[in-house]
Design a protein around this motif. Structure first.
Motif, PDB file in Angstrom:
ATOM      1  N   GLY A   1     -31.615  54.070  50.131  1.00 58.42           N
ATOM      2  CA  GLY A   1     -32.509  54.616  50.972  1.00 58.42           C
ATOM      3  C   GLY A   1     -33.921  55.170  50.500  1.00 58.42           C
ATOM      4  O   GLY A   1     -34.808  55.375  51.204  1.00 58.42           O
ATOM      5  N   GLY A   2     -33.918  55.157  49.331  1.00 60.63           N
ATOM      6  CA  GLY A   2     -35.390  55.362  48.577  1.00 60.63           C
ATOM      7  C   GLY A   2     -35.879  56.960  48.620  1.00 60.63           C
ATOM      8  O   GLY A   2     -34.874  57.680  49.025  1.00 60.63           O
ATOM      9  N   SER A   3     -37.063  56.965  49.148  1.00 63.79           N
ATOM     10  CA  SER A   3     -37.493  58.456  49.428  1.00 63.79           C
ATOM     11  C   SER A   3     -36.985  58.851  50.704  1.00 63.79           C
ATOM     12  O   SER A   3     -37.193  59.984  51.133  1.00 63.79           O
ATOM     13  CB  SER A   3     -39.062  58.397  49.345  1.00 63.79           C
ATOM     14  OG  SER A   3     -39.584  57.688  50.282  1.00 63.79           O
ATOM     15  N   TYR A   4     -36.284  57.881  51.442  1.00 63.18           N
ATOM     16  CA  TYR A   4     -35.990  58.652  52.515  1.00 63.18           C
ATOM     17  C   TYR A   4     -35.008  59.708  52.535  1.00 63.18           C
ATOM     18  O   TYR A   4     -34.782  60.626  53.499  1.00 63.18           O
ATOM     19  CB  TYR A   4     -35.204  57.408  53.547  1.00 63.18           C
ATOM     20  CG  TYR A   4     -34.483  57.804  54.925  1.00 63.18           C
ATOM     21  CD1 TYR A   4     -35.580  58.048  56.005  1.00 63.18           C
ATOM     22  CD2 TYR A   4     -33.490  58.200  55.167  1.00 63.18           C
ATOM     23  CE1 TYR A   4     -35.060  58.369  57.382  1.00 63.18           C
ATOM     24  CE2 TYR A   4     -32.783  58.371  56.284  1.00 63.18           C
ATOM     25  CZ  TYR A   4     -33.641  58.454  57.362  1.00 63.18           C
ATOM     26  OH  TYR A   4     -33.240  58.893  58.717  1.00 63.18           O
ATOM     27  N   LEU A   5     -34.112  59.708  51.329  1.00 65.05           N
ATOM     28  CA  LEU A   5     -32.999  60.769  51.343  1.00 65.05           C
ATOM     29  C   LEU A   5     -33.807  62.133  50.810  1.00 65.05           C
ATOM     30  O   LEU A   5     -33.291  63.242  51.189  1.00 65.05           O
ATOM     31  CB  LEU A   5     -32.284  60.275  49.817  1.00 65.05           C
ATOM     32  CG  LEU A   5     -31.330  59.297  50.203  1.00 65.05           C
ATOM     33  CD1 LEU A   5     -30.600  58.927  48.797  1.00 65.05           C
ATOM     34  CD2 LEU A   5     -30.119  59.621  51.125  1.00 65.05           C
TER      35      LEU A   5
END
Length: 828
Positions: free
Chosen positions: A335-339
Motif C-alpha cells: 500500500g505504500g504511503s497509504y498505510l
C-alpha cells in the motif's frame, strides 16, 4: 427536419421520471432483501429443510424481479454516472441470482425446483420466474460481433464455393425428357390462362360501358375536371396547415416534432431513441472526464504533492523521535504511503509492518499442519462425516456479490437518492461528483510518484544519520517447490497469430457460424403440480420451461458478462441429456445467439479423419481452447458426447476412434479459471453407453430433458401452428392434439405441422378450416418415445452423483415417516 435533443428530452421527460421512480422503489426492495441475507448464513438443522428452502426460493424470486428492473433501467436511463452505478448493481444482482441457484441445488438435491407454492404465496405468476437476459450482452459488443462476422465471411469466401454433399438419385433419359415436357406444358398453360384472363377482363369492362352508357369526355374537358379537383385539394390542405400553425402559435396544440416523437415512443421506437441519447451523453462524459483529470492535475496536483511530502517527512521525524531510528518505508505491494495516512500513529504502522512479515511465515507453517490434520480426520471420521454434512448442508455459502450490491446501494443513498431530478433535467453528468471521483485518481497517481521520491530521500537520511543502507520490507518470497497457482498450459502455437489459427479452424470445420435462435424460441410451459408431487414423495419431472431457465442461468448469464463470470460459482461444462427431437442443439445455438459467443464443434463425427495421432489431438484441442479464450465468449459443443466415454467402442466406429480426445479435453477444461468465458456443452441421447465416472467428471452439470408434459405440448401445438401464419380457431381442438401426442417430442410435433400445413393447404384455410384429425396420420408415421426408453434414461440420471443423493434423501424420508407412523400406532 430532424428534431433537436431538447425536443427529444421534453418528450422523454415523463419516461425519465418514471424510470427514476422505478429506481427508487427498486432500492426499497433491495434494502429489504439485504436485511434478509444475514439469517441465511446461520446453520439450520435438517428437519427445517422445507422452511430453509422456502426462504431461499422467495429470495431467488425477489432477486429475479430486481434483475428485471435493473436491466430496464440500465437499458433506458441516459445519465452516464447513474448508468455506471446501475451496471454494477445489475451485475451484482445477476451474480447473486446465480449464487442462490447454487444454494437451491444443494438444498433441493436437484437441478430443477418446484416453486409453484412460493409463487402462489407471493402472488406472482410463472412469468415472474423467467430469467431476464440483460440487453447489454449483445448491444455493447455489436461492433465486435460485426467484425467477427466479416472476418468469418472473408475466410469462407476465400475457401471458394462449398460443394453440396447431398446426392440425387439417378434418372433414366426417357423419364427426364418426359418430366421436362410436363414442366414446359404446365408453364405454357399458365401463360395462356393469364393471357385469356386479361382478355376476359377487358371484354367485361367494354360491356359495362355499353350497358351503363358512360359519358366520354374530350381531352380538354377531362383536364379541366382534374385541375378543379386538384386545386380544391391543395386549397383545403393549405387552410388546414394555416389553422394548425395558428393553434400551435397560441399553444393550443403540440408541435409536429413532438407529435412525431410521441408516435415513435408509442410504436416502441422510444427505446432506440433512448439508446441514441445514451451514446451522446456518454461521449460528452468521456470528454469531460479527460478534461477534469487534466485540470485537477494542473491546478491541484502541485499542492497535493507538496502536502504529501510534508506529511511523510513529519512521519519520519515522529518515528525517529519515538524509536531512535528512521522507519522502513512501506512497500508498494503493501500500500505504500497509504498505510501512513490510515489514521494510525507511527508506532502502530511500524508494528503492523512487522506483524505482516511474521504472519506470512506463520501461514505457511499452519497450512502444512492443516494438511496433516485433515488426513488424520478423514480416517477417523468416516462414519460421523455423513451426519455432519447433513447438518452443515443447510447453510447458504458466503456471497461474493453482496458486498458489491451493498456498496452500490450505499452510493445510491449517499449521492443520488436526495438529488432532485430538476438538477439533471437534461440527463447530463454531475460535474461535482465527477470532480470528487477524479480527485481520488489524481491523488493516487501523485502518491505513487511521491513514494518513489520519498524512498530515495529516506535512503539518504539512513546513510547520513544512521550510517546504514536502506533495507525496505519485501513481501515474503514463495518457495519454488510449493506453488499455489494452477499449472500454466504449454503454448503449442507460440509463433502463430490469432487470425491464422482462426482461419485453420474455419477451414477444417471446427469453428462454425451459429444460426440465430433466441432462448424464447424454445417453447414450453411451467410445471404447475410440482409441489403436490413432492408432498406425495414422488419425483416430478422437469418441464420445458425449467430446462429453458437452467440453460439461461448456467449458460447465458455466465457467458454474457466478464464481471459476473469472474465472481460467480464456476461452471465449466454442461451436459444436455434427452431423447432426439428435444431441442438440445437448439439450446446450444440459443446460448451462442444470446451472448454473441463463437461456436466450436469438437463432436467425434467432426474429428474423424482430421489431425491424426496423439500430437494431432493435442494440437486441435489446444488450438480450439486458445482461440476460444482469446475470442471469448465461446461455446465448445460436442454432439453425441457419450462416444468420448464409451464403455465399449462398436466395431463400426473403431476407425473413428471417438475416445482419443478424452484425456486432452479433461486437461484443457481444468485450466479454465474464473474470467475465462468458455463453456463446454455436450449433448447426448444415449448416456447409458458411456462410463459414468468419466462423463460426470468432465461435465459438472447434467440437465435431464424428459418428454414434454401436457401443458408444454398444448403450448407447443398452439404456438408452432401460429408461427406458420395460421390463426387457431375453435374448429381445431388443441387439447385433443396435446393428449394424443403424449410420448412425442417437440421435433415430432414440428414435423407433423410442416407435413400438414403446406402452401396449398394454407390457401384452402378460408374455405376449409384446420381440424385436429389432419395431424393424426402424420403423427402415426413417426416413431414416438416409448416408456421403456424414458425409464432407462431416468434410471441412468438417478445414478449420477446428484441423482444418487436425491434418491437416498427420499428413502431416508420414507424411513422416518414409517417410524413416526409406528410410534403413533403404539401411542394409540
Amino acid at each position: 427536419m430532424t428534431s433537436s435533443p431538447r425536443e427529444v428530452c421534453e418528450v422523454g421527460s415523463m419516461s425519465e421520471q418514471a424510470y427514476q421512480r422505478l429506481w427508487d422503489s427498486s432500492h426499497v426492495t433491495l434494502q429489504e432483501l439485504l436485511d434478509q441475507e444475514l439469517p441465511l448464513l446461520e446453520p439450520v438443522p435438517d428437519r427445517e429443510r422445507q422452511s430453509f428452502h422456502y426462504r431461499l426460493s422467495s429470495l431467488y424470486l425477489y432477486y429475479l424481479g430486481l434483475l428485471r428492473r435493473f436491466d430496464t433501467l440500465y437499458d433506458q436511463m441516459v445519465h452516464p454516472q447513474k448508468r455506471r452505478l446501475l451496471r454494477r448493481l445489475l451485475d451484482g444482482v445477476a451474480g447473486r441470482v446465480l449464487e442462490l441457484k447454487d444454494d437451491l441445488v444443494r438444498t433441493d438435491l436437484s437441478e430443477y425446483h418446484c416453486l409453484d407454492h412460493v409463487l402462489q404465496d407471493l402472488k406472482l405468476t410463472p412469468a415472474d420466474l423467467e430469467v431476464p437476459i440483460p440487453k447489454y450482452f449483445l448491444l455493447e459488443q455489436s461492433t465486435i460481433l460485426k467484425e467477427r462476422g466479416l472476418m468469418l465471411a472473408e475466410i469462407l469466401s476465400r475457401m471458394g464455393p462449398v460443394t453440396s454433399e447431398t446426392s440425387f438419385p439417378e434418372m433414366h433419359r426417357t423419364k427426364a425428357i418426359i418430366l421436362l415436357q410436363r414442366a414446359e406444358r404446365a408453364r405454357q398453360g399458365r401463360l395462356r390462362a393469364t393471357f385469356m384472363r386479361e382478355i376476359r377482363k377487358e371484354e367485361e369492362r367494354d360491356r359495362k360501358i355499353r350497358e351503363e352508357g358512360w359519358h366520354r369526355f374530350s381531352q380538354d374537358q377531362a383536364a379541366i375536371i382534374i385541375q378543379k379537383v386538384w386545386k380544391g385539394y391543395l386549397q383545403r390542405k393549405c387552410t388546414q396547415h394555416d389553422r394548425w400553425t395558428e393553434m400551435e402559435f397560441i399553444g393550443m396544440l403540440p408541435s409536429a416534432h413532438q407529435v412525431n416523437l410521441r408516435v415513435m415512443y408509442q410504436d416502441g421506437l422510444g427505446e432506440d431513441i433512448g439508446r441514441l441519447r445514451q451514446i451522446e451523453k456518454e461521449e460528452e462524459f468521456q470528454v469531460a472526464m479527460v478534461k477534469t483529470h487534466d485540470v485537477l492535475r494542473e491546478t491541484e496536483g502541485p499542492d497535493m504533492k507538496e502536502k504529501l511530502k510534508e506529511q511523510i517527512r513529519q512521519w519520519f521525524i515522529e518515528c525517529h523521535a519515538l524509536t531512535g531510528r528512521f522507519p522502513d518505508y512501506p512497500d508498494e505491494s503493501l500500500g505504500g504511503s497509504y498505510l501512513i495516512f490510515a489514521d494510525k500513529t507511527p508506532e502502530q504502522v511500524k508494528m503492523e509492518l512487522e506483524v505482516q512479515a511474521q504472519e506470512s511465515k506463520k501461514k505457511n507453517q499452519e497450512k502444512n499442519k492443516e494438511k496433516e490434520n485433515e488426513k488424520k480426520e478423514r480416517k477417523q471420521k468416516k462414519g460421523k462425516g455423513r451426519k455432519r454434512e447433513a447438518d452443515t448442508m443447510l447453510k447458504a455459502w458466503p456471497s461474493k456479490f453482496i458486498p458489491v450490491i451493498n456498496a452500490g446501494h450505499e452510493e445510491y443513498i449517499n449521492v443520488w437518492k436526495n438529488q432532485h431530478e430538476s438538477i439533471h433535467s437534461t440527463q447530463s453528468f454531475d460535474p461535482e461528483a465527477l470532480r470528487v471521483e477524479k480527485r481520488k485518481e489524481v491523488e493516487e497517481e501523485i502518491r505513487i510518484q511521491v513514494d518513489e521520491l520519498m524512498r530515495q530521500e529516506l535512503k539518504n537520511l539512513h546513510l547520513a544519520v544512521d550510517r546504514e543502507e536502506g533495507k525496505p520490507l519485501k513481501p515474503p518470497k514463495k518457495k519454488a517447490g510449493k506453488k499455489t497457482g494452477k499449472k500454466k498450459e504449454k503454448d503449442l502455437t507460440p509463433d502463430r497469430s490469432v487470425e491464422s489459427l482462426l482461419e485453420e479452424l474455419v477451414v477444417f470445420g471446427f469453428l462454425r457460424k451459429s444460426e440465430t435462435v433466441t432462448l424464447k424460441d424454445y417453447i414450453g410451459d411451467f410445471l404447475y403440480l410440482g409441489s403436490t408431487l413432492n408432498l406425495a414423495n414422488k419425483l416430478p419431472m422437469p418441464s420445458l420451461f425449467d430446462i429453458r431457465q437452467n440453460v439461461a442461468l448456467y449458460g447465458v448469464l455466465r457467458l454474457g458478462s466478464p464481471d459476473i463470470h469472474a465472481m460467480a460459482p464456476l461452471i465449466r461444462s454442461i451436459l444436455l441429456v434427452g431423447p432426439s427431437g428435444m431441442g438440445k442443439k437448439m439450446l446450444v445455438k440459443a446460448v451462442c445467439t444470446e451472448t454473441g459467443a463463437n461456436l466450436f464443434d469438437l463432436s467425434p463425427s467432426n474429428l474423424q479423419g482430421k489431425y491424426p495421432g496423439k500430437m494431432g489431438v493435442q494440437m486441435i484441442v489446444h488450438m480450439v481452447f486458445k482461440v476460444a479464450r482469446l475470442l471469448q465468449p465461446s461455446v465448445i459443443w460436442i454432439g453425441n458426447a457419450e462416444k468420448n466415454f464409451y464403455k465399449r467402442v462398436p466395431k463400426e466406429e473403431k476407425e473413428m476412434d471417438p475416445k482419443r480426445i478424452k484425456k486432452d479435453l479433461t486437461k484443457a477444461l481444468r485450466l479454465l479459471s474464473p474470467g475465462d468465458r468458455v463453456m463446454l456443452i455436450g449433448t447426448t441421447d444415449q448416456p447409458q453407453l458411456a462410463e459414468m465416472k468419466g462423463l460426470c467428471r468432465t461435465y459438472e452439470r447434467i440437465l435431464f430433458m424428459p418428454r414434454p408434459d401436457y401443458a408444454s405440448r398444448f403450448v407447443l401445438w398452439r404456438q408452432m401452428i401460429e408461427t406458420q401464419g395460421v390463426q387457431v380457431t375453435q374448429n381445431l381442438d388443441i387439447s385433443a392434439l396435446a393428449k394424443v401426442s403424449d410420448g412425442y417430442t417437440p421435433g415430432h410435433i414440428l414435423q407433423a405441422i410442416h407435413s400438414v400445413l403446406t402452401e396449398r393447404r394454407v390457401l384452402q384455410l378460408s374455405k376449409q378450416p384446420l381440424v385436429a384429425s389432419e395431424f393424426l396420420g402424420h403423427l402415426a408415421k413417426l416413431e414416438p418415445m416409448y416408456r421403456e426408453e424414458e425409464e432407462s434414461l431416468k434410471d441412468w440420471y438417478f445414478k449420477t452423483p446428484l441423482g444418487k443423493r436425491k434418491v437416498k434423501f427420499i428413502k431416508d424420508q420414507d424411513v422416518e415417516e414409517a417410524k413416526l407412523a409406528k410410534e403413533r400406532k403404539k401411542r394409540k
